[in-house]
Design a protein around this motif. Sequence first.
Motif, short mmCIF file in Angstrom:
data_model
loop_
_atom_site.label_atom_id
_atom_site.label_comp_id
_atom_site.label_asym_id
_atom_site.label_seq_id
_atom_site.Cartn_x
_atom_site.Cartn_y
_atom_site.Cartn_z
N THR A 26 -16.54 11.20 -3.76
CA THR A 26 -17.55 11.09 -4.83
C THR A 26 -16.97 11.55 -6.16
N LYS A 27 -15.65 11.68 -6.23
CA LYS A 27 -15.01 12.19 -7.46
C LYS A 27 -14.76 11.09 -8.49
N GLY A 28 -14.87 9.84 -8.06
CA GLY A 28 -14.62 8.74 -9.00
C GLY A 28 -13.14 8.55 -9.31
N HIS A 29 -12.26 9.06 -8.46
CA HIS A 29 -10.82 8.94 -8.69
C HIS A 29 -10.31 7.57 -8.23
N ASP A 30 -9.33 7.05 -8.98
CA ASP A 30 -8.74 5.76 -8.62
C ASP A 30 -7.79 5.89 -7.43
N ARG A 31 -7.05 6.96 -7.40
CA ARG A 31 -5.94 7.07 -6.45
C ARG A 31 -6.39 7.80 -5.18
N MET A 32 -5.99 7.23 -4.03
CA MET A 32 -6.30 7.86 -2.76
C MET A 32 -5.06 7.85 -1.87
N TYR A 33 -4.96 8.87 -1.02
CA TYR A 33 -3.75 9.11 -0.24
C TYR A 33 -4.13 9.49 1.20
N TRP A 34 -3.25 9.15 2.14
CA TRP A 34 -3.34 9.64 3.51
C TRP A 34 -2.05 10.39 3.86
N TYR A 35 -2.23 11.61 4.41
CA TYR A 35 -1.12 12.44 4.85
C TYR A 35 -1.32 12.82 6.32
N ARG A 36 -0.21 13.14 6.97
CA ARG A 36 -0.32 13.85 8.23
C ARG A 36 0.39 15.19 8.09
N GLN A 37 -0.14 16.17 8.85
CA GLN A 37 0.42 17.51 8.80
C GLN A 37 0.80 17.92 10.21
N ASP A 38 2.04 18.30 10.38
CA ASP A 38 2.55 18.78 11.66
C ASP A 38 3.14 20.17 11.46
N PRO A 39 3.01 21.04 12.45
CA PRO A 39 3.57 22.39 12.31
C PRO A 39 5.06 22.33 12.00
N GLY A 40 5.49 23.07 10.99
CA GLY A 40 6.89 23.12 10.63
C GLY A 40 7.38 21.96 9.79
N ILE A 46 1.62 9.04 4.30
CA ILE A 46 1.59 7.86 5.16
C ILE A 46 1.41 6.60 4.30
N TYR A 47 0.33 6.55 3.54
CA TYR A 47 0.02 5.44 2.64
C TYR A 47 -0.70 5.99 1.42
N TYR A 48 -0.65 5.20 0.32
CA TYR A 48 -1.44 5.55 -0.84
C TYR A 48 -1.89 4.29 -1.54
N SER A 49 -2.93 4.46 -2.35
CA SER A 49 -3.55 3.33 -3.02
C SER A 49 -3.95 3.74 -4.43
N PHE A 50 -3.57 2.92 -5.41
CA PHE A 50 -3.91 3.25 -6.79
C PHE A 50 -5.21 2.58 -7.24
N ASP A 51 -5.59 1.52 -6.56
CA ASP A 51 -6.92 0.94 -6.74
C ASP A 51 -7.18 0.00 -5.57
N LYS A 57 3.19 1.82 0.88
CA LYS A 57 3.66 2.61 2.02
C LYS A 57 4.22 3.93 1.53
N GLY A 58 4.00 4.95 2.34
CA GLY A 58 4.60 6.24 2.08
C GLY A 58 5.81 6.46 2.96
N GLU A 59 6.13 7.73 3.13
CA GLU A 59 7.33 8.12 3.88
C GLU A 59 7.30 7.72 5.35
N ILE A 60 6.10 7.74 5.96
CA ILE A 60 6.01 7.55 7.42
C ILE A 60 4.91 6.55 7.78
N SER A 61 4.99 5.34 7.27
CA SER A 61 3.92 4.36 7.46
C SER A 61 3.97 3.62 8.80
N ASP A 62 5.11 3.65 9.49
CA ASP A 62 5.22 2.90 10.75
C ASP A 62 4.18 3.36 11.76
N GLY A 63 3.47 2.39 12.34
CA GLY A 63 2.46 2.70 13.34
C GLY A 63 1.07 2.90 12.76
#
Lengths: 112, 113
Positions: A26-40, A46-51, A57-63
């Motif tokens: 609900t922030k009205g931001h254009d840019r959105m991102y998906w990350y994964r977090q693993d211990p260590g 993973i992916y990002y979108s500017f609109d 694709k990000g660093e680890i988009s496979d799968g």
Amino acid sequence: DADVTQTPRNRITKTGKRIMLECSQTKGHDRMYWYRQDPGLGLRLIYYSFDVKDINKGEISDGYSVSRQAQAKFSLSLESAIPNQTALYFCATMKRGNQPQHFGDGTRLSIL
Amino acid sequence: GESVGLHLPTLSVQEGDNSIINCAYSNSASDYFIWYKQESGKGPQFIIDIRSNMDKRQGQRVTVLLNKTVKHLSLQIAATQPGDSAVYFCAEMGGAGSYQLTFGKGTKLSVIP
């Protein structure tokens, strides 16, 4: 109400299943991102979108795949889940320019 | 590849003392830096940021210092409280036109009452 909402918060599923994680903002931001977090390993992109018409694709988009259904919605899909995709997944949003990213509270995904 | 890292993975401090969390970065083109706090079961929460044209920025009980000469970033928390216990991440954004953040692995801060 949270500005960045992720659903579900927790999910346990089996290898080979298709899974979709949802993010809405609900922030009205254009840019959105998906990350994964693993211990260590920290947060990895993973992916990002500017609109709505821009997916990258990000660093680890496979799968993984994503869909930007609207400015406020960005979903992440695992077409055929595998156990090493067990992780915490975070969605984030950002305004244009050098600004901080704002995160949701994450989805804890376990694949058996 | 270039990355953001932390000197100390864990830090324990007495309540009321000051805390200092350090971060080294290697991308000389990075021009924007952020500190995040992550509590258990929650997403990273923005604390403070600094742009490369500054060397110090203060917020409420927090100060970020940037030393571009040695590519070092630090977060100082004054009068540390039990509610400050969390994992702290630094992140960098590299150069004009780059809107991706690179995150360090995090430092866990434990406050001893």
